[in-house]
Design an enzyme around this catalytic site. Structure first.
Site, short mmCIF file in Angstrom:
data_model
loop_
_atom_site.label_atom_id
_atom_site.label_comp_id
_atom_site.label_asym_id
_atom_site.label_seq_id
_atom_site.Cartn_x
_atom_site.Cartn_y
_atom_site.Cartn_z
N GLY C 218 36.22 30.45 43.20
CA GLY C 218 37.00 31.68 43.41
C GLY C 218 38.19 31.80 42.46
N HIS C 219 38.83 32.96 42.51
CA HIS C 219 39.95 33.28 41.63
C HIS C 219 41.12 32.33 41.82
CE1 HIS C 219 42.61 34.92 44.77
NE2 HIS C 219 41.49 35.25 45.37
N ASP C 220 41.74 31.95 40.72
CA ASP C 220 42.98 31.15 40.71
C ASP C 220 42.80 29.72 41.20
OD1 ASP C 220 45.18 33.08 39.87
OD2 ASP C 220 44.16 34.22 41.42
N THR C 221 41.56 29.32 41.44
CA THR C 221 41.32 27.92 41.79
C THR C 221 41.50 27.07 40.54
OG1 THR C 221 40.00 28.29 43.74
CG2 THR C 221 39.44 26.34 42.44
N CYS C 238 42.24 30.16 45.04
CA CYS C 238 43.55 29.50 45.20
C CYS C 238 43.45 28.08 45.72
CB CYS C 238 44.46 30.32 46.11
SG CYS C 238 44.79 31.95 45.47
#
Lengths: 313, 313, 313
Positions: C218-221, C238
Site C-alpha cells: 500500500g501507499h507510503d509503506t 503506512c
C-alpha cells in the site's frame, strides 16, 4: 441476455435440433442462467433435483433432459439430452465470439473527457462514459458498460469469462459467457483486479463503490453502492452485496450468498453463509465479531485450563 | 534442461574454470535441480547435509564444494567454492537470456485455429497448439509449451522466474530459470494468474485442469489432470498435485509437498504437509474436515465451559 | 512532496482561495500527509481529534477547519471548510495529472544495460538505473525512481494510486496521489505485484529485498533492506517494515504498524499490531509462534476434554 427480436419456441428448438413441448408460437425474448431468470427467458435444467425450480421460475421455456415433466400453463420445454450444452449453443448463436484486431475496438464508444492510456485494451462493443481514466494494461472485454468518472487502475481485467463448468467424464465443459459487466458512476477499481462478466446477465458494481488492488469478483455478482473493498478480497460468483458494505483485506466470500447493507467484515475473514446488514463480522466462518472475540479470548487461556484441570485422559 | 549434445565432465569443468574428479570422458546430457534430477544430469550441492543425497541421486555429475567425498562408481564431481553460482553459470551458458524486440517472437510457433489477441506477448521459443485463445495482456515467457484448446485469460503470466534464492551476506542470489512451463490440452487459466517456469525442468499443468483468476503456481510444481482451483489459490514451488484435486478459494499450499488424487480442500485452508487423496480437508494446518468441524464446534462452546467451571486460576 | 521553490503561506492561501493566520512571509517548501510530515511542510487536519497532533507535528502550516486553535510559535494555519479537499487542490496544482501519449514516456530516463521489454509502460518522469530488466506488461507510473540491477516481472504495477478516501455523504472522495515509489538497488519484484505510490512522499522498497508474485504493497509503506516476501502477501498503507523481515505466503499486514528487523511471519498469518524484531510469529492475530502452537495443540484435544468433563450445561 436479450435477443434482438422475439423468437418462437419452434425457432429456438430448430436452432439446436431438438423437439419441444408447448405452443409453437410461444415467444421468448432472451436467455438466462437460473440465478437471474426473468419472464420471457429460456433457462436450462439438467438434474431432476432442479427440474421443479426451473419450471416454476420466471422462465418461459426450459431446456430439459426429460420429456415427462409437468409444464406450467403458458410455458414450454425443449427436450434435449444435454441442456447445458444446448444452452451453450444458444449463447454461442446469440453472442458469437468476435476476434478483435486492434487494442481499441473500432466500435467501442468512449465519452467526452475520458482518457484511455496507451496499452489499454477495449473490446468492440464496450461503452465508457465521461471523465473516466482507464490506465495502461487494463483489459475490458465484450459486454462491459462503464458509467461516468470511473477510474480503472493498471492491469485490471473487466469482463473475463466466468468460472462456471459442468464436470464431464472426459473434461470440464465451460458454460459460455454471454453476459457483461456494468460499472456504475464514480466507481474506482484498483490495479490487477479481475471482474468476471455474467454468464447471461450483468455483473454489477454499484455507484461510488471503491475497490483496492488485486480484488477478485466472480460472474453475476452484484454489488451495491458506496461499498469499500480492501486489497486481495475474493468474491465468488452469484453473490449479492448490499450498499455501503465494507470488506477488509483478504476477505473471502463464497458463491450465492447475500450480505446486507452496511455490514463490515474484518480482514482475512471467510464468509460461508449470508450475513445480515449493519453488523461487524470476523473469522472463519465469519460470525459477529464480539462472539468471535470471546472465543479467541477463551482459546488464549485454554492451555492453562488444561494444565489446571490435570485431566487424566 | 537437456543439452543439444552430450558434454564430457572435462568440458563442463573447463566451462566454469573448475577441477573435476572422475573419468574425463564421463558424459552428461543435461542439468537439473535436485527435485527433478535424472540420469545424465549435473546437479549441485553446497551443504554437507545434502552431499549424500546429491551423490546418491540419479545425477551423473555433482557440482560440490568439497573434494573429499565418496564418489559412487560411474559418477564424477566438479569441485568449486560456490556450486550454486557455478550451476547458475551453466544455466546461463546453456539457456542464455534472449532479449525480445517484438510482442510476438519471430520464432514463436502457433497452431491452426489459435487466436492471439492484440496486446499478448509471446517469447521467441514459445510453442502453442491448435484452437487456443490467448487474451490481451497475457505474457508468455521463454520455455513455454502449450497444448490444444487452451484458454489463457487476460493479464495472466506464464513462465515467470521462480522465487528461488540463496541468502548471501550481501544479498539474495537468484537461481536462474532455465526450465519452462508445459500446459497440456484443454487447460483453462484465469485472468491475472501467475505460473513460474521450472528452474531446470518443467512446471506442468495437466490436461483438462481449470484454474480461476489470480491463482499463483510456483516453479517446478506439477499438477495432474482435471484439477479445479478456485480464485486466489497460492501454490508454492516443487509441489506435486495429483489428478482431479479441488482447491477452493484462497487456499495456500506450502512448497515441496504432495496432494493425492481427488483430494478436496475447502476455502482459505493452509496446507502445510502432504495430504492423502480422496478426502476433504479444512483449516490451518489443513486436516480432515470432519475432525476440524468437531474442533470448531468445541471452540464455540468454550466460553460457556470456562464460565461453568468457574476456575480459580 | 517538495515544491520547486519556497512559497509563502500567503501565496498558498491565495491558491486555494482561503484565509490564513500567521506571518504572511512564512515559507513552506512542500506538503505531506501527517505520517510523513517534515519541517517546511503543509499538512491538513479536519477533525478536532487530530488538531493538536497536526499543530504539534513538524509541519509549518496546517490546513484546518477551525480558526480558533492555538498556533505554535513560528507556524501558521490556513482556514478552510474542507481541508482534505483543499489539500487535494494543492496536490493537483503542484503535481498535475499528465496524460501519456506513448508506452515509453519521452522524458523517462533509463540507465545503461537496462532492458525494457516490449509491452512495458513507463510514465514520463520515471527514472530507472543500470542493468535492470523490466518485463512485458509492467506498468510504471509517475513518481517512480528505480535503482540498479532491479528486476520487475511481467504485469507488475508500480506507482498506482493509493487506497485513501474520505467518506462523504455522497461518495468517497479520493486523496490524490502526489508522491512516488522508490525502489532501491538489487530489488526483485514478482509478476502481477501492485505497489502504490505514496500520497505525498515515497513508498520505499529497500535495497536487496525480494518479492514473489501477486504481492500488494500500500501507499507510503516503507520496507527495509533484504526482506523476503512470499507470494500473495498483502501489506496495507503506512506500514514500516525493518531489514531482513520474512513474510511467508498470503500473510496480511494492517495499516500503520511497524515490524522489527529480522521478524519472521509464518504463512497466512494476519498482523494486526506492531511486532518486535527477531522473533517468529504465527496466526491471527499474529503472535509468537510457540504460544500459538501451544494454543493449537490445546484446541486439538478440546473435543476429548469436553467429552471427558461430561458437563451438564
Amino acid at each position: 441476455m436479450k435477443f434482438s427480436r422475439p423468437y418462437t419456441i419452434k425457432e429456438i428448438a430448430e436452432l439446436i435440433g431438438s423437439a419441444f413441448i408447448g405452443d409453437p408460437s410461444l415467444e421468448v425474448t432472451g436467455l438466462n442462467e437460473i440465478h437471474r431468470v426473468v419472464s420471457g427467458d429460456i433457462v436450462f435444467s439438467d438434474h431432476p433435483k432442479y427440474y421443479r425450480k426451473s419450471l416454476e421460475s420466471e422462465a418461459t421455456v426450459v431446456l430439459i433432459n426429460n420429456k415427462d415433466v409437468d409444464i406450467p400453463e403458458g410455458k414450454g420445454v425443449i427436450v434435449c439430452d444435454e441442456p447445458f450444452t444446448a444452452f451453450n449453443q444458444l449463447i454461442e448463436h446469440f453472442s458469437p465470439l468476435r476476434l478483435p484486431t486492434s487494442m481499441i475496438g473500432s466500435q467501442a464508444r468512449v465519452g467526452e473527457g475520458t482518457t484511455i492510456y496507451p496499452g489499454a485494451f477495449l473490446a468492440d462493443d464496450v461503452v465508457i462514459g465521461k471523465d473516466c481514466r482507464i490506465y495502461p494494461g487494463v483489459v475490458i472485454l465484450a459486454g462491459t458498460r462503464i458509467g461516468d468518472r470511473v477510474i480503472i487502475q493498471p492491469n485490471a481485467v473487466i469482463g473475463s469469462l466466468g468460472f462456471y463448468y459442468k464436470k464431464r467424464e472426459e473434461r470440464f465443459e465451460r458454460l459460455l459467457s454471454g453476459g457483461g459487466v456494468r460499472i456504475e458512476d464514480d466507481v474506482e477499481i484498483g490495479s490487477a483486479c479481475t471482474i468476471d462478466r455474467g454468464v447471461t446477465d450483468y455483473t454489477i458494481i454499484g455507484r461510488g463503490t471503491v475497490i483496492d488492488n488485486q480484488v477478485q469478483i466472480g460472474h453475476d455478482t452484484q454489488i451495491g453502492k458506496k461499498c469499500l473493498f480492501a486489497s486481495q478480497v475474493g468474491i465468488a460468483g452469484c453473490v449479492n452485496i448490499g450498499d455501503e458494505v465494507t470488506l477488509w483485506g483478504q476477505v473471502g466470500v463464497t458463491s450465492g450468498i447475500t450480505i446486507g447493507d452496511k455490514a463490515v467484515v474484518l480482514a482475512q475473514s471467510g464468509i460461508s453463509k449470508s450475513l445480515a446488514g449493519g453488523k461487524t463480522y470476523f473469522g472463519y466462518p465469519a460470525e459477529e465479531a464480539r462472539k468471535k472475540y470471546r472465543e479467541m479470548a477463551s482459546i488464549r487461556v485454554l492451555p492453562e485450563i488444561i494444565e489446571h484441570l490435570q485431566l487424566d485422559m
